[in-house]
Design a protein around this motif. Structure first.
Motif, PDB file in Angstrom:
ATOM      1  N   TRP A   1      85.970  51.841  28.791  1.00 29.33           N
ATOM      2  CA  TRP A   1      87.013  52.849  28.628  1.00 29.33           C
ATOM      3  C   TRP A   1      88.344  52.125  28.500  1.00 29.33           C
ATOM      4  O   TRP A   1      88.746  51.388  29.405  1.00 29.33           O
TER       5      TRP A   1
ATOM      6  N   THR B   1      79.237  45.733  20.881  1.00 26.24           N
ATOM      7  CA  THR B   1      78.066  45.473  20.042  1.00 26.24           C
ATOM      8  C   THR B   1      77.963  43.970  19.772  1.00 26.24           C
ATOM      9  O   THR B   1      78.885  43.207  20.097  1.00 26.24           O
TER      10      THR B   1
ATOM     11  N   ARG C   1      84.845  49.011  32.757  1.00 32.37           N
ATOM     12  CA  ARG C   1      83.432  49.086  32.369  1.00 32.37           C
ATOM     13  C   ARG C   1      82.822  50.324  33.017  1.00 32.37           C
ATOM     14  O   ARG C   1      82.901  50.493  34.238  1.00 32.37           O
ATOM     15  N   GLU C   2      82.209  51.184  32.207  1.00 32.28           N
ATOM     16  CA  GLU C   2      81.687  52.450  32.702  1.00 32.28           C
ATOM     17  C   GLU C   2      80.585  52.253  33.746  1.00 32.28           C
ATOM     18  O   GLU C   2      80.538  52.981  34.747  1.00 32.28           O
TER      19      GLU C   2
ATOM     20  N   ASN D   1      76.281  46.144  24.594  1.00 32.07           N
ATOM     21  CA  ASN D   1      75.871  47.449  25.129  1.00 32.07           C
ATOM     22  C   ASN D   1      76.719  47.940  26.296  1.00 32.07           C
ATOM     23  O   ASN D   1      76.480  49.046  26.780  1.00 32.07           O
ATOM     24  N   ASP D   2      77.684  47.157  26.767  1.00 38.19           N
ATOM     25  CA  ASP D   2      78.600  47.675  27.790  1.00 38.19           C
ATOM     26  C   ASP D   2      79.457  48.764  27.157  1.00 38.19           C
ATOM     27  O   ASP D   2      80.019  48.581  26.072  1.00 38.19           O
ATOM     28  N   ARG D   3      79.551  49.885  27.843  1.00 37.99           N
ATOM     29  CA  ARG D   3      80.470  50.942  27.404  1.00 37.99           C
ATOM     30  C   ARG D   3      81.755  50.760  28.200  1.00 37.99           C
ATOM     31  O   ARG D   3      81.732  50.678  29.434  1.00 37.99           O
TER      32      ARG D   3
ATOM     33  N   PRO E   1      86.920  55.568  24.405  1.00 36.42           N
ATOM     34  CA  PRO E   1      85.731  54.782  24.719  1.00 36.42           C
ATOM     35  C   PRO E   1      85.374  53.819  23.589  1.00 36.42           C
ATOM     36  O   PRO E   1      85.682  54.077  22.417  1.00 36.42           O
TER      37      PRO E   1
ATOM     38  N   THR F   1      81.971  50.881  22.719  1.00 30.33           N
ATOM     39  CA  THR F   1      80.752  50.209  23.170  1.00 30.33           C
ATOM     40  C   THR F   1      80.706  48.826  22.544  1.00 30.33           C
ATOM     41  O   THR F   1      80.872  48.683  21.320  1.00 30.33           O
TER      42      THR F   1
END
Length: 153
Positions: free
Chosen positions: A89, A25, A111-112, A85-87, A21, A23
């Motif tokens: 994988w 920033t 994108r989670e 802020n998108d998490r 994972p 994220t």
């Protein structure tokens, strides 16, 4: 979400990709406000190393074996932008390995939040001698990079 949950939550191109994972920033953004394309290549290198280490092939193993892999070619398809802020994988797997000089590693980034695939890519890696930098035959230990069966999309 854990890697185990992510493994079954999304529509991966293969059954068992190696997952990591990340994220997004503010430092990953370009002047357009979305993730800079160079960051994706950086992340693909990170997930490739993570996978290699999980197979017991870290840099110290490369030095011990006298062989390692270097990138020869990258192919990246940017399918959707990502933002702060998108998490995400990161997924990788070895798609092809000739067990002589080269292998192809594939990647998929999801994108989670919505399960959307935002990038697909591939890298051709070439085995080189650690001292001379010249191409050389892969050592037997690289059999850990046997490709997994790929599902058709």
């Amino acid at each position: 979400m854990t890697p185990e949950q992510a493994a079954t939550a999304f529509d991966w191109d293969v059954d068992r990709p190696h997952l990591l994972p990340v994220t997004v920033t503010a430092e990953h953004l370009d002047r357009f406000g979305h993730t800079n394309n160079v960051m994706y290549l950086h992340w693909l290198e990170q997930v490739a190393w993570s996978h290699s280490v999980s197979l017991g092939l870290d840099f110290e193993a490369y030095e011990r074996l006298g062989a390692g892999c270097v990138a020869r070619r990258h192919e990246l398809d940017y399918l959707a932008p990502t933002f702060a802020n998108d998490r995400l994988w990161l997924a990788t797997w070895v798609h092809e390995n000739d067990f002589r000089l080269s292998m192809w590693r594939r990647y998929q980034i999801v994108r989670e939040a919505d399960g959307k695939t935002v990038l697909r890519g591939a890298t051709q890696w070439v085995c080189v001698d650690m001292k001379s930098g010249r191409p050389r035959r892969m050592p037997p230990e690289f059999r850990a990079y046997a490709p997994w069966p790929v599902r058709s999309r």
